[in-house]
Design an enzyme around this catalytic site. Structure first.
Site, PDB file in Angstrom:
ATOM      1  N   SER A 146       2.353  -6.913   2.257  1.00  0.00           N
ATOM      2  CA  SER A 146       2.844  -5.813   1.433  1.00  0.00           C
ATOM      3  C   SER A 146       4.346  -5.645   1.673  1.00  0.00           C
ATOM      4  O   SER A 146       5.083  -6.631   1.640  1.00  0.00           O
ATOM      5  CB  SER A 146       2.058  -4.536   1.743  1.00  0.00           C
ATOM      6  OG  SER A 146       2.334  -3.532   0.803  1.00  0.00           O
ATOM      7  N   ARG A 217      -0.875  10.155  -0.914  1.00  0.00           N
ATOM      8  CA  ARG A 217      -1.734   9.131  -0.323  1.00  0.00           C
ATOM      9  C   ARG A 217      -2.882   8.762  -1.260  1.00  0.00           C
ATOM     10  O   ARG A 217      -3.275   7.588  -1.348  1.00  0.00           O
ATOM     11  CB  ARG A 217      -2.287   9.623   1.016  1.00  0.00           C
ATOM     12  CG  ARG A 217      -3.101   8.578   1.762  1.00  0.00           C
ATOM     13  CD  ARG A 217      -2.280   7.337   2.048  1.00  0.00           C
ATOM     14  NE  ARG A 217      -2.972   6.425   2.943  1.00  0.00           N
ATOM     15  CZ  ARG A 217      -2.496   5.250   3.327  1.00  0.00           C
ATOM     16  NH1 ARG A 217      -1.315   4.844   2.890  1.00  0.00           N
ATOM     17  NH2 ARG A 217      -3.170   4.482   4.155  1.00  0.00           N
ATOM     18  N   ASP A 319      -4.794  -8.313  -7.155  1.00  0.00           N
ATOM     19  CA  ASP A 319      -3.741  -7.434  -6.639  1.00  0.00           C
ATOM     20  C   ASP A 319      -2.761  -7.135  -7.766  1.00  0.00           C
ATOM     21  O   ASP A 319      -2.012  -8.002  -8.195  1.00  0.00           O
ATOM     22  CB  ASP A 319      -3.035  -8.114  -5.464  1.00  0.00           C
ATOM     23  CG  ASP A 319      -1.967  -7.237  -4.813  1.00  0.00           C
ATOM     24  OD1 ASP A 319      -1.724  -6.121  -5.307  1.00  0.00           O
ATOM     25  OD2 ASP A 319      -1.378  -7.686  -3.815  1.00  0.00           O
ATOM     26  N   HIS A 352      -4.953  -4.939  -3.710  1.00  0.00           N
ATOM     27  CA  HIS A 352      -3.872  -5.141  -2.746  1.00  0.00           C
ATOM     28  C   HIS A 352      -4.372  -5.121  -1.307  1.00  0.00           C
ATOM     29  O   HIS A 352      -3.814  -5.795  -0.442  1.00  0.00           O
ATOM     30  CB  HIS A 352      -2.811  -4.064  -2.957  1.00  0.00           C
ATOM     31  CG  HIS A 352      -1.581  -4.252  -2.132  1.00  0.00           C
ATOM     32  ND1 HIS A 352      -0.801  -5.391  -2.210  1.00  0.00           N
ATOM     33  CD2 HIS A 352      -0.987  -3.459  -1.205  1.00  0.00           C
ATOM     34  CE1 HIS A 352       0.226  -5.283  -1.381  1.00  0.00           C
ATOM     35  NE2 HIS A 352       0.127  -4.126  -0.753  1.00  0.00           N
ATOM     36  N   ASP A 353      -5.407  -4.353  -1.044  1.00  0.00           N
ATOM     37  CA  ASP A 353      -5.935  -4.247   0.317  1.00  0.00           C
ATOM     38  C   ASP A 353      -6.603  -5.522   0.812  1.00  0.00           C
ATOM     39  O   ASP A 353      -7.017  -5.591   1.972  1.00  0.00           O
ATOM     40  CB  ASP A 353      -6.953  -3.107   0.400  1.00  0.00           C
ATOM     41  CG  ASP A 353      -6.309  -1.770   0.712  1.00  0.00           C
ATOM     42  OD1 ASP A 353      -5.117  -1.756   1.064  1.00  0.00           O
ATOM     43  OD2 ASP A 353      -7.003  -0.742   0.603  1.00  0.00           O
TER      44      ASP A 353
END
Length: 402
Positions: A146, A217, A319, A352-353
């Site tokens: 990232s 968040r 992603d 993305h994780d």
């Protein structure tokens, strides 16, 4: 596994913006034994810490679980019996290194938003200074995911002679406009919270801007997941009977179900506000948004021209935060700079994780690359077609139309 947890003072530090602070402290963890040429620097992601490995340690950065313990450790992809692994908390964060919540020695009060603006360049230079303090002049590799991958790229740009191999994972040369927009919305959630007080909320009688940070968040969580993973995990299910809404609702809203995905977002946001500082979130997202590999050069390839080592670019098909097309563009820039490069694409619907939750897919090519460079057995080089179409974004249109 030999583990060192420490905080080092780097003395006066001049930031990329030209401002200085009297003392910059950097908290780091190191694993394994240094033999002179086996050092690997791991760069953490946006809200990560130096606590990259050692699942059972609970005294590091208020995080009970190391954020990449499935990848770093004895016998793992970044094998701490072979490599001396260093991970440093970046300036501007809140996990031990100097940042907005730290005390300004000139005033005796927390810096708040008087802390200088921070860039990815500052992270890189602070890491270089830390490694000098540790007696590490040269790195076998720099690895990160990232915005940590942007940190990796900056190493190849600024210190090309100091590193043999780089591994930017789920990263790009810069953020695209959609992600810039979402980050801006996240920051406004914080700065419009009445408790933010222009960033000076550290007094004994002050309450932190927890609601704003929680909303920021939650938006981040949506950005890190894919449409498919969210549908599979949550669907349209209502939350269980014991679930309690974190944010209040009106009488009419109470008629409608409190959904499982809302409960997930609320729970994780609440936990996040207990451990992270809102000002640090502002500072670090701005550093990510501002990053541009080509800054000061004619192109990305020109910025990387001095790097002649090996590079493994890793990306994930679902992603949408850092797409495979962006990763391919980065790989092309490295090729144009005559680096030895492979772009390893992992088919995944985790979004993305994926770089954090798929060690079985990330580990083998990473381990082989650290050992044998781009010729590693598990390393593949994919060609990704450039396309304007995307099916990655789970909320691509609705965020801007509601």
């Amino acid at each position: 596994m030999n583990v060192e947890h420490n905080t080092v003072s780097l003395g006066e530090f001049e930031f990329d913006c030209g401002e200085t602070i009297p003392e910059l402290e950097i908290t780091y963890e190191a694993y394994g034994e240094f033999d002179g040429d086996n050092a690997v620097l791991v760069c953490h992601a946006l809200t990560g810490s130096a606590h990259v490995a050692g699942r059972d340690r609970v005294d590091s950065a208020d995080q009970a679980r190391a954020w990449w313990d499935d990848i770093v450790g004895p016998g793992k992809a970044i094998d701490t019996t072979e490599y001396y692994v260093v991970c440093a908390n970046v300036p501007g964060s809140c996990y031990g290194s100097t940042g907005p919540k730290s005390e300004n020695p000139e005033t005796g009060e927390p810096y708040g938003t008087d802390f200088p603006p921070v860039t990815v360049t500052d992270w890189t230079e602070a890491q270089r200074a830390l490694l000098d303090e540790l007696g590490i002049p040269h790195l076998h590799a720099v690895v990160g995911g990232s915005v940590g991958g942007m940190n990796v790229i900056e190493w190849a740009k600024r210190h090309p002679d100091h590193v043999d191999r780089i591994v930017p994972i789920a990263a790009a040369a810069r953020l695209d406009t959609q992600c810039l927009s979402l980050d801006a919305i996240a920051r406004r959630a914080i700065t419009t919270d009445p408790n933010w007080k222009q960033g000076h909320y550290y007094g004994e009688d002050d309450e932190p801007p927890s609601d704003g940070l929680a909303l920021a968040r939650q938006l981040g969580h949506v950005m890190y997941l894919s449409k498919a993973s969210m549908e599979r995990r949550f669907g349209r299910r209502a939350a269980g009977r014991d679930a309690v809404r974190t944010f209040p609702t009106d009488a009419a809203g109470a008629f409608f179900p409190y959904r499982d995905v809302e409960s997930y977002l609320d729970y994780n946001a609440e936990k996040f506000t207990e451990r992270f500082d809102a000002n640090s979130y502002l500072y670090l997202t701005r550093a990510m948004d501002n990053y541009d590999l080509a800054a000061g050069f004619e192109s990305d390839a020109d910025a990387l021209a001095a790097f002649d080592g090996d590079a493994l670019v890793m990306s994930f098909t679902a992603d949408w935060h850092f797409t495979t097309q962006q990763a391919e563009a980065l790989a092309d820039s490295l090729r144009a700079a005559d680096a030895n490069v492979a772009h390893h694409v992992i088919d995944s619907d985790h979004g993305h994780d994926a770089f954090l939750v798929e060690p079985d897919n990330v580990g083998p090519p990473l381990a082989d690359f650290l050992d044998a460079g781009v010729d590693g057995n598990a390393v593949t080089d994919s060609v990704v077609e450039d396309s304007q179409e995307s099916n990655f974004a789970p909320v691509h249109n609705s965020l801007f139309s509601q």
